[in-house]
Design a protein around this motif. Structure first.
Motif, PDB file in Angstrom:
ATOM      1  N   LYS A 133       5.977   1.483 -11.182  1.00 16.31           N
ATOM      2  CA  LYS A 133       6.012   3.012 -11.256  1.00 16.31           C
ATOM      3  C   LYS A 133       6.056   3.489  -9.764  1.00 16.31           C
ATOM      4  O   LYS A 133       5.539   3.067  -8.781  1.00 16.31           O
ATOM      5  CB  LYS A 133       4.589   3.555 -11.899  1.00 16.31           C
ATOM      6  N   VAL A 134       6.504   5.107  -9.891  1.00 21.54           N
ATOM      7  CA  VAL A 134       6.535   5.628  -8.814  1.00 21.54           C
ATOM      8  C   VAL A 134       5.549   6.724  -8.737  1.00 21.54           C
ATOM      9  O   VAL A 134       5.721   7.699  -9.598  1.00 21.54           O
ATOM     10  CB  VAL A 134       7.865   6.361  -8.504  1.00 21.54           C
ATOM     11  N   THR A 135       4.486   6.636  -7.935  1.00 24.89           N
ATOM     12  CA  THR A 135       3.454   7.703  -7.719  1.00 24.89           C
ATOM     13  C   THR A 135       3.396   8.218  -6.373  1.00 24.89           C
ATOM     14  O   THR A 135       3.111   7.568  -5.450  1.00 24.89           O
ATOM     15  CB  THR A 135       2.127   6.867  -8.070  1.00 24.89           C
ATOM     16  N   GLY A 136       3.583   9.511  -6.646  1.00 23.80           N
ATOM     17  CA  GLY A 136       3.384  10.416  -5.292  1.00 23.80           C
ATOM     18  C   GLY A 136       4.458  10.013  -4.095  1.00 23.80           C
ATOM     19  O   GLY A 136       4.482   9.908  -3.134  1.00 23.80           O
ATOM     20  N   ASN A 137       5.782   9.590  -4.828  1.00 19.62           N
ATOM     21  CA  ASN A 137       6.881   9.276  -4.092  1.00 19.62           C
ATOM     22  C   ASN A 137       6.758   7.833  -3.448  1.00 19.62           C
ATOM     23  O   ASN A 137       7.608   7.606  -2.459  1.00 19.62           O
ATOM     24  CB  ASN A 137       7.290  10.206  -3.129  1.00 19.62           C
TER      25      ASN A 137
END
Length: 301
Positions: free
Chosen positions: A219-223
């Protein structure tokens, strides 16, 4: 009668034509490269035990003195080795028998519903291989095998450091497509564009000869996201996938489809179950570059 009324119209003509149709397409389907590239090991009774030797006091001497006693090497084993128990990705579907009886040409309604559901199960399987709390790769990385980027975006120096961490026959990186794109930008900025290789008929970026495998389950979370590097295979004491062969109703390895019956409303219900797990045989088979940023871009003159 006008000229426009002397010939049949398009809407009327279509009533006598056959429309070419595709099977139902699910836009959430991905290539699932991780599932394809992991070696899969069959297990009995749904359990896989990883036995490790405790070798802290392993005594070896080079060219011992003839008058000295020979060293005693003892390889003890873990008293409570880790066991991996297969988990199941499960769901049910129901198709009314009236629907499957009447609307079965040119495509079987039950078959198409099952095909879509199997795709969703397999996507969930890959997500669990990455993120499962018990056996997911992200949660199985040893603290000594976790590193941070030097600045933020993934650079060639960062991937070199990850290769130095998992240095024993690394097989492939696993990264979100945006992380691979961010790495490509950093390589371009430095004038060292990564070469490509072809696997399964598709092109992959590589670094130092090791392919970067895209997987949107990281996952990408907060870039920010993570990049994994794995060694694979039992012989290499790496990462392996686990499956249970010979299931009742098996349609492919570890995937079972069974009819549960027809309810009083006339709907046929089917049970779908996909059993899987993953095992990391030694701690140095898996490393991670944590919290790389994917939103950094360069301006070129």
């Amino acid at each position: 009668m006008s000229d426009q009324q002397r010939f049949i119209g398009e809407r009327a003509a279509r009533q006598l034509s056959n429309t070419t149709k595709t099977p139902p397409q699910w836009r959430g389907t991905t290539p699932r490269w991780l599932v394809q590239m992991l070696p899969w090991v069959p297990v009995e009774a749904g359990v896989y035990r990883v036995n490790q030797a405790l070798d802290d006091d392993f005594a070896v001497r080079c060219t011992p003195n003839p008058n000295d006693d020979l060293p005693l090497a003892v390889s003890d084993y873990e008293a409570q080795p880790r066991e991996y128990v297969l988990t199941s990705v499960t769901t049910t579907i129901a198709v009314h028998t009236r629907i499957s009886d009447l609307f079965r040409s040119p495509m079987d309604q039950v078959k198409e519903q099952l095909a879509l559901t199997v795709e969703k199960l397999k996507e969930k399987q890959e997500e669990e291989l990455i993120n499962n709390a018990a056996y997911g790769l992200l949660n199985s990385v040893d603290p000594d095998m976790r590193i941070k980027p030097r600045k933020g975006p993934p650079t060639p120096d960062d991937l070199d450091e990850l290769l130095a961490t998992v240095w024993k026959e690394p097989a492939f990186f696993i990264a979100h497509p945006r992380a691979i794109a961010a790495f490509g930008r950093e390589c371009t900025r430095r004038g060292v564009p990564p070469p490509t290789t072809t696997l399964f008929g598709a092109p992959f970026l590589t670094w130092r000869g090791v392919p970067l495998v895209p997987c949107d389950k990281l996952k990408v979370t907060g870039n920010k996201t993570n990049i994994l590097l794995v060694r694979t295979g039992e012989r290499k004491r790496g990462v392996i996938g686990l499956f249970q062969p010979g299931l009742p109703g098996e349609v492919s390895p570890s995937l079972s489809i069974r009819m549960m019956g027809i309810n009083p409303q006339g709907a046929a219900t089917y049970l779908l179950a996909l059993y899987c797990s993953a095992a990391v045989l030694t701690h140095d088979a898996l490393g991670v570059l944590e919290d790389v940023t994917v939103d950094h871009f360069h301006e070129y003159a």
